[in-house]
Write an enzyme that holds these catalytic residues in place. Structure first.
Site, short mmCIF file in Angstrom:
data_model
loop_
_atom_site.label_atom_id
_atom_site.label_comp_id
_atom_site.label_asym_id
_atom_site.label_seq_id
_atom_site.Cartn_x
_atom_site.Cartn_y
_atom_site.Cartn_z
N ASP A 152 82.29 70.17 48.84
CA ASP A 152 82.23 69.48 50.12
C ASP A 152 82.37 67.98 49.85
OD1 ASP A 152 81.92 69.28 52.84
OD2 ASP A 152 79.76 69.61 52.85
N GLU A 192 86.44 63.96 50.43
CA GLU A 192 87.52 63.14 51.04
C GLU A 192 87.86 61.91 50.21
OE1 GLU A 192 84.82 64.28 52.66
OE2 GLU A 192 85.83 65.92 53.65
N ASP A 213 83.12 70.14 60.29
CA ASP A 213 81.90 70.17 61.11
C ASP A 213 82.21 70.20 62.60
OD1 ASP A 213 80.77 70.12 58.65
OD2 ASP A 213 80.19 68.00 58.71
#
Lengths: 578, 951
Positions: free
Chosen positions: B533, B536, B610
């Site tokens: 996760d 980015e 999300d």
């Protein structure tokens, strides 16, 4: 060649379905059929589906690993009908030609004989799935097809032995638990009796105290009346001085109140400042990506607050504060009021008292009575207050009488309160047979991770950090209740069991969330012990606790083990097999 | 305290300006106006547009420079600057075996390193040219058949290439322009509008007073959100317009929360105001119908018109924006040929200009060619396509065990339970919290007892504390991302102060991979897999929630150059770690990533990040999932239930009924949400949700076969209308219904509250059968109302397909391995049907050595037969042996002919069998709109064998 194994399997099915296992006396049955269903499988050529007996199939179709019956009764020994359940996505073709028939399975599951242990049913969806489900099928018979090379050896001997040992212990422990429960109930009765007895005592006591209060009231009135005359006759000070005295006392009282309020204000200011610092730091350093609703709300509210209030500037009007400071200084001749002067003001007797001095005693007496009645009238009509007359001029006798009266009244009040409490307590819910009455206020703890959790029966639940720091109330007693808990039999069927719960609510508030609450689920056990504490969601806790208080005979009869369809029949079979 | 006040006022002001209900912190992310190069390239386009015919692109191909050899054309493009300097831009046009053409433009001066960096920077001077190293599966092979046709004297150069030489690239020298033709028709044009823009390096010279030359305000340092980007190389963007003449629809360039058919971006009703942005970002509560960048990106676009699909792949890892304008020419509506055009304008902040052109002619061809370049979806472990149960967080190992037991209790199948960040010891990855997870191995053992797995989160930020060995090693080995001064970069994420691993560094990859060895990552078993996760990368304390562009990666590349690749490099390192956790035991990894780039499909799965527990987010999930598939990364899903908030029971139920059609099917929830495991929903919801999950499991054989197809052909797993019906113009933009691979299963999930039915659009005149009750829907080019009360999933079977299923419910998909198959034969209006199945062990790479079953099923002329379409390998025989006992237990022929009404049996002929056998058939006549069907009982043929069943 590649077929050989499968042929063997098929052969196996055929053997099983047509030949009768050479059992010890009992009727033989197809694989997976429990004795109570044996009667359906006796016809040598045809099988009628158990719940749909109009559907008839050749006996060779029983346990052929293909689901023919809408109730699955043709496949007691395979998983072919395991999809027959409301949980499956049915299509037209699975409805097995009979249209919208009820697809309730006829059999509770695959019957494991478990020789050396208790027989048991296992869910069809666990048959031949490559896993040895020893908890339900200790003989490994659920994996008879050995898919993917699965081999499940018969472990019933060991498991059975272990189980019997445990079961013995369990029974013993449960007997003890039931005994403890009886004791609890006995204690509850005793405690209740005590309370009832106490109520009786209190009622008597109250009567006595009421009488005492009455007599003291009479005594007080008398003394007061006597003393009042004397007081009036000998006034010590003039009215101004009296007033000054009163005024001074009042002003002193107000001043000290002001000082206290100021210091409280200063303390509050410091605390507000401290909190604002905390919040502005929170705002500056909070992580906008940490999606904590609480923090977000706090930051948002803080921003609104910060925009609205004069943040950080709590000093107020400095000039006004200076005034307040001046005011809080003690009075003296140079500042505030010169009380001394007023207190020492020359006495000027009131007119009526002056006259009295020249009158004959009988008349004085008469006038005094008149005066008293006038005063009483004035007091009764709130024109003047009682204290105006006798606050600073009371004799010890009156004070003593009043004190005696007050203390009698007080103790009457508290006795009455006590009675009320006891009466409430008698009416309060303590569970069936008041079994929780003796447990009230008894506390049990369990360490989980960084915390110790505490449950004090019918009072509260708490979370206490092990490393120190303040503990958090997870709820205050709200009610004794119950909830339905789903339990599954080894065969997979779910049934609902009602369990006693104690609910605790309105604990410490969470960050923008709800107040903490706890549901304590009670299970039967010999000792009071917290088994599990989970905060499954933010600030909503559940506790599982063993206690003898919720034990019943059913627990002892072994209902908890979920053995297929009723304990009686399986136990009988168990004996047969042994 | 005081300095806060203006900011907080601003926040309040901004929040007043925002549309109610929209919670994204928009001000934290750049609009085009706030991005220097976006503004410049848009201004360039506006300027060219304003000048119209007077505009001439200042780029020309130097005819004398052209060389052509082995499928590759080299030359030099000359840019004439505003001060009449000539900038030399080397051009390479490669014609590839996969049928694509690749156009690369670089800058000679920078290639030679003849520039000066500002601020004493020591970064690389070249334009970034290594994106292909990560995004491409291999070095693309050149086509030997490509040939230079027309000589350069005429000012044009033509190269013929592609299948049978049907493709051609026609390069106009002045101004420079490239047309791509298929069969003589233009499909793609580069620099059609003359927006090619290569911002050449220049020294920073303060303009003399009063000089009103070029606006330099965005050339040098740029500040956003209080953060200044030092831009040591100054302005260096590249831009190009790409036109699709005759095309109304363009798709792809995920990830955006938007429709699959991309919208125009230069304002106007129903259009966006900003270009589609690609700059991987952790956007909190992202908004719908927006061109904003979110977690991942793939700069691959398809254009589709009736019976033709083409595509472009813009290989650049820097911040990229795409403007889209569509024109419809109504001058002569009767004119044959081009009447409309989609014009796209691409620009990136730095790097080479590197663009691939695909000429189709079908969407399948484009997907296949793109897949050949960037790699196909990896065939996942079988469990990975089953149901995943996740939550932030299951709080203890006992909690996990309890959830596991409850699934069994309620007989709801699931394969994987997930642990979010709270399982760690204080956010130190590769550790377990000793208080809450004292016995991870015991927990994993329990899961393994029913063939289940656990997925653990591992993020790229490492907690900056002295007592954390992993961070200590990162520091001492120098494997982290550096700041602009070359020191280890420090930022904030979950653990607080953190460092970021730099997986552009080969040493970092092998070090990272090593962390997954069983003796390093203690407490993990072979049934543990990984979730990456925040890659980015997400950095909490900075604008755009990511690291500064002037940060420095391995080999001296700036973060600016590689930002969009970061997530891919990181997940790839994890993938390598999972390949061989124990020496000699190689298994297919499973890695879920939030951030991605082209090529990520080779190493994992992704999800839409999300989302919110709202109906509109449920609806948005379908186009988002479809679009990822179009862009070659089809293993994707959305959090079932919605991540933020609490779905009501109807929404949760509908989300499950939708989620079963995501290739990646996972329920997940935020830490502040109520628990919502399916068994908690209460009746009738528990039953309905269980039915949905079991439907997914029943169809796993079809899903796995579809994944296999994706793994060898690059095709989407769930497909939009235009893939299946490329000739039906009304269906091109439809993105609320989907086909599962080539199974003919067409689903239109309910995404609105209180629905009792849905309208399914049918493009063709084939019969469609309701999956459950066999009701026939038929009629091309219109919508058909299909009942959809809460308990009913709108799912149709297109006639002409054979769908493999496994009908026996089990605890997990692993335990279905030996169960028999059911084949559903949905006859087409011609009475025929076809289908296929792919099966392997679902775990290892043995399938690459032949350990698999791949069969084609055909029904026609009253017979059904199974034929082998696999290729034998060294492990084939052994595998078939293990599968010999796995049979077909049932055939359901939907739409069975009336002539079968008296038929009672069928004849079964299996290879190697001495004689044929018969088995029974039951015919059920049509009732009302419901098709007739026939059930064949227990044909008892092996799934791995050839056989024929005669009806």
């Amino acid at each position: 060649m590649k077929n050989s194994r499968n042929l063997l399997i098929l052969l196996g099915i055929a053997t099983c379905s047509t030949t009768r296992a050479a059992g010890k006396g009992g009727p033989s049955r197809p694989r997976g059929v429990g004795p109570e269903f044996a009667k359906y499988y006796t016809d040598p050529t045809t099988f009628s589906c158990i719940l749909h007996n109009t559907v008839k199939i050749p006996l060779s179709s029983v346990n052929d690993n293909y689901c023919d019956c809408p109730d699955g009764s043709d496949e007691p020994g395979t998983s072919a009908c395991s999809h027959l359940s409301p949980f499956s996505p049915f299509t037209e073709a699975e409805r097995l030609s009979t249209g919208d028939v009820d697809l309730t399975p006829a059999l509770p599951g695959f019957y494991c004989k478990n020789k050396g242990h208790r027989p048991s049913y296992i869910s069809f969806l666990r048959v031949n799935d490559g896993i040895c489900d020893y908890d339900a099928c200790c003989d490994g018979s659920d994996e008879w097809a050995h898919v993917g090379g699965t081999k499940c050896e018969d472990k019933c001997k060991g498991i059975g032995k272990e189980w019997r040992k445990k079961e013995g212990e369990r029974q013993k422990s449960l007997s003890k638990a039931l005994k403890k429960k009886k004791e609890l109930i006995f204690d509850a009765v005793k405690l209740r009796k005590e309370v009832e007895g106490r109520i009786g005592d209190l009622e008597v006591e109250i009567k006595a105290q009421e009488l005492k209060v009455q007599s003291l009231e009479t005594a007080f009135e008398e003394i007061e009346r006597e003393e009042r005359g004397k007081t009036v006759k000998t006034p010590k000070k003039g009215k101004v001085a009296l007033l000054a005295g009163l005024g001074k006392a009042r002003v002193e009282e107000l001043r000290s109140a002001l000082i206290e309020v100021r210091s409280q204000r200063d303390e509050s200011r410091t605390r507000v400042k401290e909190l604002e610092d905390v919040l502005s730091k929170l705002k500056a350093e909070h992580n906008p990506n940490f999606n904590d609703e609480g923090v977000k709300l706090a930051v948002r509210s803080w921003e609104e607050y910060a925009a609205r209030e004069t943040v950080g500037d709590l000093s107020g009007d400095a000039a006004r504060d200076g005034d307040l400071f001046e005011i809080s200084k003690p009075d003296s001749a140079s500042s505030g009021v010169d009380w001394e002067r007023w207190e020492n003001e020359k006495e000027k007797d009131e007119f009526i008292y002056k006259i009295l001095a020249y009158l004959p005693p009988s008349l004085v007496r008469y006038l005094e009575d008149k005066l008293d009645s006038v005063k009483s009238f004035l007091i009764a009509n709130s024109i003047i207050s009682e204290t105006d007359l006798d606050s600073s001029s009371e004799s010890k006798a009156v004070t003593d009488a009043r004190n005696a009266l007050n203390s009698a009244r007080e103790s009457l009040g508290s006795t009455r309160k006590s009675l009320e409490d006891h009466r409430l307590d008698i009416g309060r819910e303590y569970g069936p047979e008041n079994v929780f009455r003796p447990l009230k206020g008894r506390c049990f703890t369990k360490d989980v991770g960084e915390y110790t959790y505490e449950h004090c029966f019918l009072e509260h639940t708490k979370q206490i950090p092990k490393k120190g720091g303040s503990s958090v109330t997870m709820g205050n007693f709200a009610r004794i209740s119950s909830m339905h808990v789903d339990e599954a039999r080894s065969s997979g069927q779910i049934y609902s069991v009602e369990k006693t719960t104690i609910e605790y609510e309105n604990g410490q508030m969470c960050w923008s969330g709800p107040a903490r609450s706890t549901i304590v689920l009670l299970e039967c056990g010999e000792d009071d012990e917290i088994l599990k504490v989970v905060e499954s969601e933010k600030c909503i806790y559940s506790m599982v606790m063993k206690t003898p208080a919720v034990c019943s005979d059913e627990d002892v009869n072994g209902n908890g083990n979920g053995s297929g369809s009723g304990s009686r029949s399986t136990r009988i079979i168990g004996k047969d097999e042994l | 305290m005081l300095p806060c006040r203006p900011l907080s006022l601003l926040v309040i002001l901004v929040s007043f300006l925002m549309v109610p209900g929209v919670t994204v912190k928009k001000e934290n992310f750049k609009t085009c106006e706030q991005s220097g190069f976006c503004t410049r390239n848009r201004a360039y386009a506006d300027d060219a547009g304003a000048k119209g015919a007077l505009w001439t692109s200042p780029y020309e191909l130097d005819s004398a420079s052209i060389r052509f050899k082995n499928g590759q054309l080299h030359g030099t493009v000359l840019k004439t600057t505003t001060i009449n300097e000539k900038v030399r831009l080397p051009l390479t046009v490669s014609f590839l075996r996969c049928g694509a053409a690749r156009v690369v433009v670089d800058e000679e001066r920078r290639m030679k390193g003849e520039i000066e960096l500002r601020h004493g920077s020591t970064i690389r001077k070249e334009r970034y040219n290594e994106a292909g190293k990560w995004a491409l599966a291999r070095d693309p092979e050149l086509s030997e058949s490509a040939s230079l046709e027309i000589d350069k004297a005429a000012g044009y150069t033509k190269v013929s290439y592609g299948p049978d030489g049907r493709f051609a690239a026609i390069i106009r020298h002045t101004p420079f322009e490239v047309q791509f033709q298929r069969n003589g028709e233009i499909h793609v044009k580069l620099n059609d509008r003359g927006l090619l823009n290569v911002e050449q390096w220049r020294a920073k010279v303060d303009p003399p007073d009063g000089d009103s030359g070029e606006d330099q305000s965005t050339w040098w340092d740029e500040t956003f959100g209080g953060q200044t980007d030092s831009k040591p190389r100054g302005p260096e963007s590249i831009g190009l317009d790409i036109a699709f003449p005759g095309y109304d629809h363009v798709f792809g360039i995920p990830e955006h929360a938007d429709s699959i058919s991309l919208k125009e971006t230069r304002g106007g009703s129903g259009h966006h105001d900003d270009p589609y942005r690609m700059y991987n970002a952790d956007v909190f509560e992202y908004e719908l119908n927006s061109p904003m960048s979110i977690y991942g990106c793939i700069p691959f676009m398809q254009a589709h018109r009736k019976n033709s699909t083409v595509g472009v792949f813009w290989l650049n890892a820097a911040e990229t924006w795409v403007d889209i304008v569509k024109t419809k020419s109504s001058i002569n509506p009767l004119a044959v040929g081009i009447s409309s055009k989609t014009q796209t304008h691409w620009f990136s902040e730095s790097g080479q200009l590197d663009v691939f052109i695909f000429l189709g002619p079908t969407a399948q061809d484009v997907s296949r060619a793109y897949g050949e370049l960037t790699g196909y979806t990896q065939l996942p472990q079988h469990f990975a396509i089953a149901y995943h149960q996740s939550r932030w967080n299951y709080v203890t190992d006992e909690d996990v065990r309890d959830v596991d037991r409850k699934f069994d209790k309620y007989q709801i199948p699931y394969d994987v339970i997930w642990l979010d960040i709270e399982y760690t010891d204080g956010k130190r990855y590769f550790t377990f919290d000793p208080n809450n997870f004292p016995d991870p191995l015991g927990m994993e053992d329990q899961l393994d007892g029913s063939g289940r797995k656990v997925v653990l989160i591992i993020d790229p930020h490492l907690k900056n504390v002295p007592d954390y060995q992993v961070d200590h090693e990162l520091k001492s080995k120098g494997l982290g991302v550096k700041d602009k001064d070359g020191n280890l970069y420090e930022g904030w994420c979950w653990p607080g102060s953190s460092h970021w691993i730099d997986c552009f560094n080969p040493a970092a990859i092998s070090w990272w991979a090593h962390q997954f060895k069983y003796d390093k990552f203690k407490g993990t078993s072979p049934n543990c897999f990984i979730w990456n996760d925040m890659n980015e990368p997400s950095v909490f304390n900075l604008p755009e929630t990511t690291m500064p562009k002037h940060n420095i990666h391995y080999d001296g590349w700036e973060h600016r150059d590689v930002h969009n690749l970061y997530g891919l490099t990181y997940m790839s390192a994890t993938y390598h770690g999972l390949l061989e956790r124990k020496k000699g035991v190689v298994r297919r990894p499973f890695v879920l990533t939030r951030s991605f780039y082209a090529g990520a499909q080779r190493v994992g799965a992704t999800w839409t990040g999300d989302n919110l527990a709202r109906w509109d987010h449920l609806a948005a999930s379908i186009p988002m999932v479809l679009n990822n598939g179009i862009a070659g990364f089809p293993f994707v899903g959305a959090d079932v239930g919605g991540f933020f908030g609490n779905p009501d029971k109807e929404l949760l139920t509908r989300w499950y009924q939708t989620g079963i059609f995501y290739p990646f099917f996972r329920a997940h929830a935020h830490i502040d949400s109520r628990r919502r495991e399916p068994y908690l929903a209460g009746e009738p919801y528990v039953t309905i949700i269980t039915q949905a999950i079991r439907l997914r499991y029943q169809l796993l054989p079809a899903w796995y076969t579809t994944f296999y197809q994706a793994s060898v052909e690059g095709l989407p797993i769930v497909r939009p209308q235009y893939y299946i019906h490329p000739d039906d113009e009304h269906g091109f933009a439809i993105d609320d219904q989907l086909y599962i691979g080539s199974t003919g299963l067409l689903a239109k999930p309910v995404v609105t509250e209180g629905a009792a039915s849905v309208d399914i659009y049918l493009a063709d005149s084939e019969r469609y059968y309701d999956y459950f009750d066999y009701t026939i829907y038929q009629g091309a080019g219109r919508r058909h109302t299909v009942p959809a009360p809460l308990e009913k999933i709108p799912l149709l079977m297109q006639g002409g397909h054979i769908i493999p299923r496994k009908d026996r419910p089990r605890r997990s998909s692993a335990l279905m391995k030996w169960d028999p198959y059911t084949l559903v034969i949905a006859l087409g209006k011609d009475g025929e049907a076809e289908g296929s199945i792919y099966i392997d062990d679902g775990e290892s790479f043995d399938y690459q050595r032949g350990a698999y079953i791949h069969r084609n099923f055909q029904f026609g002329g009253s017979a059904l037969w199974s034929e082998d379409i696999g290729t034998k390998g060294p492990k084939t025989g052994e595998y078939l042996k293990t599968m010999a006992g796995v049979k077909v237990e049932k055939l359901v022929v939907v739409g069975a002919p009336q002539s079968w009404q008296d038929k009672l049996s069928v004849t079964v002929i299996e290879e190697d069998a001495k004689s044929s056998t018969t088995t029974s058939l039951q015919f059920h006549a049509a009732q009302g709109n419901k098709a007739a069907y026939a059930v064949v009982k227990n044909p008892n043929v092996a799934i791995g064998k050839s056989w024929k069943i005669e009806f």
